[in-house]
Design an enzyme around this catalytic site. Structure first.
Site, PDB file in Angstrom:
ATOM      1  N   TYR A  98      47.789  51.029  33.780  1.00  0.00           N
ATOM      2  CA  TYR A  98      48.965  51.148  32.971  1.00  0.00           C
ATOM      3  C   TYR A  98      49.060  52.549  32.371  1.00  0.00           C
ATOM      4  O   TYR A  98      50.107  52.978  31.734  1.00  0.00           O
ATOM      5  CB  TYR A  98      48.681  49.867  31.987  1.00  0.00           C
ATOM      6  CG  TYR A  98      49.023  48.587  32.435  1.00  0.00           C
ATOM      7  CD1 TYR A  98      49.492  48.181  33.625  1.00  0.00           C
ATOM      8  CD2 TYR A  98      48.456  47.340  31.346  1.00  0.00           C
ATOM      9  CE1 TYR A  98      49.629  46.989  33.773  1.00  0.00           C
ATOM     10  CE2 TYR A  98      48.858  46.297  31.724  1.00  0.00           C
ATOM     11  CZ  TYR A  98      49.344  45.817  33.013  1.00  0.00           C
ATOM     12  OH  TYR A  98      49.619  44.498  33.271  1.00  0.00           O
ATOM     13  N   LYS A 126      37.123  43.816  41.708  1.00  0.00           N
ATOM     14  CA  LYS A 126      37.359  43.498  43.104  1.00  0.00           C
ATOM     15  C   LYS A 126      36.776  44.781  43.724  1.00  0.00           C
ATOM     16  O   LYS A 126      37.399  45.632  44.322  1.00  0.00           O
ATOM     17  CB  LYS A 126      39.302  43.886  43.146  1.00  0.00           C
ATOM     18  CG  LYS A 126      39.458  43.284  44.413  1.00  0.00           C
ATOM     19  CD  LYS A 126      39.562  42.047  44.739  1.00  0.00           C
ATOM     20  CE  LYS A 126      40.175  41.572  46.172  1.00  0.00           C
ATOM     21  NZ  LYS A 126      39.737  40.102  46.695  1.00  0.00           N
ATOM     22  N   ASP A 169      40.266  37.032  42.253  1.00  0.00           N
ATOM     23  CA  ASP A 169      41.083  36.348  42.821  1.00  0.00           C
ATOM     24  C   ASP A 169      40.180  35.121  42.703  1.00  0.00           C
ATOM     25  O   ASP A 169      40.878  33.917  42.291  1.00  0.00           O
ATOM     26  CB  ASP A 169      41.227  36.450  44.392  1.00  0.00           C
ATOM     27  CG  ASP A 169      40.194  37.163  45.059  1.00  0.00           C
ATOM     28  OD1 ASP A 169      39.039  37.312  44.475  1.00  0.00           O
ATOM     29  OD2 ASP A 169      40.402  37.407  46.256  1.00  0.00           O
ATOM     30  N   ASP A 208      44.889  41.542  31.686  1.00  0.00           N
ATOM     31  CA  ASP A 208      46.402  41.054  31.431  1.00  0.00           C
ATOM     32  C   ASP A 208      46.763  39.714  32.293  1.00  0.00           C
ATOM     33  O   ASP A 208      47.350  38.774  31.423  1.00  0.00           O
ATOM     34  CB  ASP A 208      47.510  41.966  31.649  1.00  0.00           C
ATOM     35  CG  ASP A 208      48.792  42.051  31.074  1.00  0.00           C
ATOM     36  OD1 ASP A 208      48.973  40.836  30.260  1.00  0.00           O
ATOM     37  OD2 ASP A 208      49.692  42.845  31.495  1.00  0.00           O
ATOM     38  N   ASP A 236      46.608  35.580  30.347  1.00  0.00           N
ATOM     39  CA  ASP A 236      47.467  34.702  30.120  1.00  0.00           C
ATOM     40  C   ASP A 236      47.437  33.584  30.754  1.00  0.00           C
ATOM     41  O   ASP A 236      47.967  32.521  30.401  1.00  0.00           O
ATOM     42  CB  ASP A 236      49.083  35.438  30.871  1.00  0.00           C
ATOM     43  CG  ASP A 236      49.890  36.534  29.824  1.00  0.00           C
ATOM     44  OD1 ASP A 236      49.134  36.556  28.674  1.00  0.00           O
ATOM     45  OD2 ASP A 236      50.733  37.100  30.449  1.00  0.00           O
TER      46      ASP A 236
END
Length: 356
Positions: A142, A191, A223, A247, A251
């Site tokens: 970001y 990851k 994942d 992020d 959620d």
């Protein structure tokens, strides 16, 4: 105590939910003999309309000189045509960076009285949902460089993800310190089988873990973490991860608790000043209709009392008031269930203030 709070009402339902949270803070101030001074700081789409930019310098200064910041929500389809650098969300990113807010904390807790709203199977929900996502907030993709250019006759876009050891280390410390006050387990999400940034992340988190021998450290690929959050959320205590993964996962975590409208969050850096907000968006489709659920914002104000102002008793009072109203069967539309009484945003705020 006298505290100054920068107030960002924002867009859509933002002004409605922030108004109810301020009413709750006023009730706390009256009961515990504090003085909260509110300074308005326009940000988001409303600031674009008035000032041409999502975060005016005057609003930034207000936030930098306040004891803490309370935020509603920013953005909406009205400003989708804005250039990327001038979208409402850019104001939020700029503010986080300017305030040095490198850690976002989002609790995922299912209220017992909302178990029927949980989208997971009843046997999974019965095990309980009570964990925290600690997300790095001002690094990663970001905040990396972004570019779009033509190459070999077609458009090519590039977004750079990068992390330094100190960026990882400081957020890892937050996670381990929080785990010490909870159930003593940190799950670091990365990851590392694919990304260099994740390999550095894992290595650095393991180094920090040596300073917390009383806290168990587990690693999980992102994942798998996404799957495990819906398969068995009871296994988690504190999750720590980088900006993009955090992020998405936070959620997901909020939704399994029953409603995104119930979840608060805090963004913190060095010191006690932070920014507190619900995790949901501006919901322009219901703005001005008294349908919004203000509980996420009210609980964000409770987090402000606890973490920035060291007012644990006051924070407990707010959280207990929310519990009492839910136990009495009052519900906003997003958490409405059989046998409950539907109330609007203003009435929900009034009921919680009455409990305080």
């Amino acid at each position: 105590m006298n505290k100054t709070i920068a107030v960002i009402r924002g867009d859509g339902i933002g002004p409605e939910i922030v108004g109810e949270a301020l009413g709750v803070l006023d009730a706390v101030a009256a009961r515990f003999h504090h003085s909260f001074i509110y300074r308005e700081a326009p940000m988001g789409g409303c600031a674009i309309d008035e000032f041409g930019v999502p975060l005016p310098d005057s609003s930034l200064e207000t936030c930098l000189h306040a004891d803490s910041v309370l935020l509603g929500a920013v953005g909406g389809p009205k400003w989708d045509s804005q250039p990327s650098a001038n979208r409402p969300e850019r104001g939020l990113l700029k503010l986080r960076e300017a305030m040095g807010l490198y850690t976002n904390v989002r609790p995922a807790r299912m209220f017992a009285d909302l178990a029927s709203s949980c989208p997971l199977r009843a046997d999974i929900a019965a095990r309980g949902i009570d964990f925290v996502v600690v997300r790095e907030l001002i690094g990663g993709v970001y905040f990396g460089s972004h570019s779009t250019a033509e190459e070999n006759g077609e458009q090519k876009a590039v977004d750079i993800m990068s992390y330094t050891e100190h960026e990882i280390r400081r957020v890892a410390h937050v996670a381990f310190q929080m785990a010490r006050k909870r159930r003593g387990r940190v799950t670091s999400v990365d990851k590392a089988n694919v990304l260099d940034t994740s390999r550095l992340w894992r290595k650095t988190v393991e180094e920090v873990a040596k300073e917390y021998p009383d806290v168990e450290l587990l690693h999980m690929y992102v994942d798998n973490a996404a799957m495990q959050i819906v398969r068995d959320p009871s296994q988690f205590d504190v999750l720590v991860t980088e900006n993009l993964f955090g992020d998405i996962l936070s959620d997901e975590a909020s939704q399994i608790t029953g409603s995104i409208g119930m979840i608060p969050s805090s963004s913190m850096g060095e010191g006690t000043r932070g920014m507190y907000e619900p995790i949901h968006g501006s919901a322009p489709d219901i703005a001005g209709q008294d349908k919004a659920n203000p509980i996420g914002t009210i609980l964000a104000a409770a987090m402000m009392l606890r973490y920035s102002f060291d007012m644990a008793q006051e924070a407990d009072t707010v959280e207990n008031a929310v519990d009492a109203v839910l136990k009495a069967g009052y519900r906003c539309g997003d958490i409405m269930g059989e046998g409950c009484r539907l109330v609007g945003c203003r009435e929900m705020g009034r009921l919680i203030r009455e409990q305080i």
